[in-house]
Design a protein around this motif. Structure first.
Motif, PDB file in Angstrom:
ATOM      1  N   MET A  53      -3.634 -16.573 114.157  1.00 41.96           N
ATOM      2  CA  MET A  53      -5.099 -16.757 114.008  1.00 41.96           C
ATOM      3  C   MET A  53      -5.830 -15.555 114.609  1.00 41.96           C
ATOM      4  O   MET A  53      -5.652 -15.253 115.791  1.00 41.96           O
ATOM      5  N   PRO A  54      -6.599 -14.830 113.820  1.00 41.95           N
ATOM      6  CA  PRO A  54      -7.294 -13.657 114.358  1.00 41.95           C
ATOM      7  C   PRO A  54      -8.370 -14.047 115.372  1.00 41.95           C
ATOM      8  O   PRO A  54      -8.902 -15.151 115.314  1.00 41.95           O
ATOM      9  N   ASP A  55      -8.641 -13.132 116.300  1.00 41.47           N
ATOM     10  CA  ASP A  55      -9.712 -13.372 117.267  1.00 41.47           C
ATOM     11  C   ASP A  55     -11.029 -13.544 116.541  1.00 41.47           C
ATOM     12  O   ASP A  55     -11.269 -12.938 115.509  1.00 41.47           O
ATOM     13  N   ALA A  56     -11.905 -14.351 117.114  1.00 40.97           N
ATOM     14  CA  ALA A  56     -13.237 -14.503 116.537  1.00 40.97           C
ATOM     15  C   ALA A  56     -13.941 -13.159 116.574  1.00 40.97           C
ATOM     16  O   ALA A  56     -13.802 -12.408 117.533  1.00 40.97           O
ATOM     17  N   GLY A  57     -14.657 -12.841 115.520  1.00 40.68           N
ATOM     18  CA  GLY A  57     -15.402 -11.593 115.500  1.00 40.68           C
ATOM     19  C   GLY A  57     -14.664 -10.442 114.873  1.00 40.68           C
ATOM     20  O   GLY A  57     -15.235  -9.382 114.677  1.00 40.68           O
ATOM     21  N   TRP A  58     -13.383 -10.649 114.568  1.00 38.47           N
ATOM     22  CA  TRP A  58     -12.606  -9.589 113.924  1.00 38.47           C
ATOM     23  C   TRP A  58     -12.385  -9.956 112.463  1.00 38.47           C
ATOM     24  O   TRP A  58     -12.098 -11.106 112.148  1.00 38.47           O
ATOM     25  N   VAL A  59     -12.511  -8.970 111.589  1.00 41.68           N
ATOM     26  CA  VAL A  59     -12.235  -9.224 110.177  1.00 41.68           C
ATOM     27  C   VAL A  59     -11.239  -8.190 109.673  1.00 41.68           C
ATOM     28  O   VAL A  59     -11.218  -7.036 110.130  1.00 41.68           O
ATOM     29  N   ARG A  60     -10.419  -8.616 108.719  1.00 48.71           N
ATOM     30  CA  ARG A  60      -9.490  -7.687 108.080  1.00 48.71           C
ATOM     31  C   ARG A  60     -10.289  -6.791 107.137  1.00 48.71           C
ATOM     32  O   ARG A  60     -11.053  -7.298 106.303  1.00 48.71           O
ATOM     33  N   VAL A  61     -10.131  -5.475 107.278  1.00 51.71           N
ATOM     34  CA  VAL A  61     -10.886  -4.565 106.424  1.00 51.71           C
ATOM     35  C   VAL A  61      -9.988  -3.747 105.500  1.00 51.71           C
ATOM     36  O   VAL A  61     -10.466  -3.182 104.515  1.00 51.71           O
ATOM     37  N   ALA A  62      -8.708  -3.666 105.830  1.00 53.68           N
ATOM     38  CA  ALA A  62      -7.776  -2.906 104.991  1.00 53.68           C
ATOM     39  C   ALA A  62      -6.371  -3.188 105.478  1.00 53.68           C
ATOM     40  O   ALA A  62      -6.173  -3.752 106.569  1.00 53.68           O
ATOM     41  N   GLY A  63      -5.408  -2.791 104.668  1.00 53.03           N
ATOM     42  CA  GLY A  63      -4.027  -2.808 105.123  1.00 53.03           C
ATOM     43  C   GLY A  63      -3.727  -1.491 105.817  1.00 53.03           C
ATOM     44  O   GLY A  63      -4.332  -0.458 105.479  1.00 53.03           O
ATOM     45  N   VAL A  64      -2.817  -1.501 106.758  1.00 56.03           N
ATOM     46  CA  VAL A  64      -2.434  -0.263 107.433  1.00 56.03           C
ATOM     47  C   VAL A  64      -1.983   0.771 106.397  1.00 56.03           C
ATOM     48  O   VAL A  64      -2.300   1.964 106.497  1.00 56.03           O
ATOM     49  N   ALA A  65      -1.270   0.306 105.368  1.00 56.60           N
ATOM     50  CA  ALA A  65      -0.734   1.213 104.357  1.00 56.60           C
ATOM     51  C   ALA A  65      -1.826   1.818 103.474  1.00 56.60           C
ATOM     52  O   ALA A  65      -1.581   2.795 102.753  1.00 56.60           O
ATOM     53  N   ASP A  66      -3.038   1.263 103.530  1.00 49.82           N
ATOM     54  CA  ASP A  66      -4.138   1.795 102.705  1.00 49.82           C
ATOM     55  C   ASP A  66      -4.693   3.099 103.259  1.00 49.82           C
ATOM     56  O   ASP A  66      -5.439   3.810 102.564  1.00 49.82           O
ATOM     57  N   VAL A  67      -4.425   3.384 104.524  1.00 52.76           N
ATOM     58  CA  VAL A  67      -5.019   4.566 105.178  1.00 52.76           C
ATOM     59  C   VAL A  67      -3.879   5.456 105.663  1.00 52.76           C
ATOM     60  O   VAL A  67      -3.320   5.246 106.739  1.00 52.76           O
ATOM     61  N   GLY A  68      -3.525   6.419 104.842  1.00 58.47           N
ATOM     62  CA  GLY A  68      -2.419   7.308 105.198  1.00 58.47           C
ATOM     63  C   GLY A  68      -2.757   8.156 106.416  1.00 58.47           C
ATOM     64  O   GLY A  68      -3.932   8.402 106.714  1.00 58.47           O
ATOM     65  N   GLU A  69      -1.727   8.608 107.107  1.00 57.57           N
ATOM     66  CA  GLU A  69      -1.945   9.428 108.292  1.00 57.57           C
ATOM     67  C   GLU A  69      -2.736  10.679 107.916  1.00 57.57           C
ATOM     68  O   GLU A  69      -2.446  11.346 106.927  1.00 57.57           O
ATOM     69  N   GLY A  70      -3.781  10.952 108.699  1.00 59.29           N
ATOM     70  CA  GLY A  70      -4.631  12.118 108.438  1.00 59.29           C
ATOM     71  C   GLY A  70      -5.718  11.837 107.408  1.00 59.29           C
ATOM     72  O   GLY A  70      -6.456  12.745 107.035  1.00 59.29           O
ATOM     73  N   GLN A  71      -5.814  10.573 106.957  1.00 58.85           N
ATOM     74  CA  GLN A  71      -6.756  10.237 105.883  1.00 58.85           C
ATOM     75  C   GLN A  71      -7.945   9.426 106.405  1.00 58.85           C
ATOM     76  O   GLN A  71      -7.887   8.843 107.482  1.00 58.85           O
TER      77      GLN A  71
END
Ligand code: FES
Length: 107
Positions: A1-19
């Motif tokens: 269960m995620p902490d209150a106030g936090w929302v999922r905005v992307a997958g880790v794999a969606d943001v490549g290193e340096g991107q």
């Protein structure tokens, strides 16, 4: 269960290193940064000088350069580092939870 106030905005794999990856949370434009070494950061995505999306700019040495007039901002602190921007950008808390990038929803 995620902490209150936090929302999922992307997958880790969606943001490549340096991107940089643009997301929208409510009516806010947010830029997610994946710095070398696996550090993730988040700032507002709209430049404080005029209207440009920082996610269209260049990420280097922990700084994002605006694509329009080349102002630079520190993505860890939001500090405006050079002209023509004089106002810092907002930064947001971001964390990795399993394979997800979670953003603390601004009040
Ligand atoms: S719009 Fe970003 S530096 Fe001018």
């Amino acid at each position: 269960m995620p902490d209150a106030g936090w929302v999922r905005v992307a997958g880790v794999a969606d943001v490549g290193e340096g991107q940089v990856h643009a997301v929208r949370v409510g009516d806010r434009e947010i830029a997610l940064y994946h710095l070398p070494g696996g550090e993730f950061r988040a700032t507002e995505n709209v430049c404080t000088h005029e209207y440009a999306l920082l996610s269209d700019g260049w990420l280097e040495d922990g700084c994002i350069e605006c694509p329009l007039h080349a102002a630079r901002f520190d993505v860890r602190t939001g500090k405006a580092l050079c002209a023509p921007a004089e106002t810092d950008i907002k930064v947001f808390e971001v964390k990795v939870e399993n394979a997800d990038l979670m953003l603390k929803v601004p009040a």
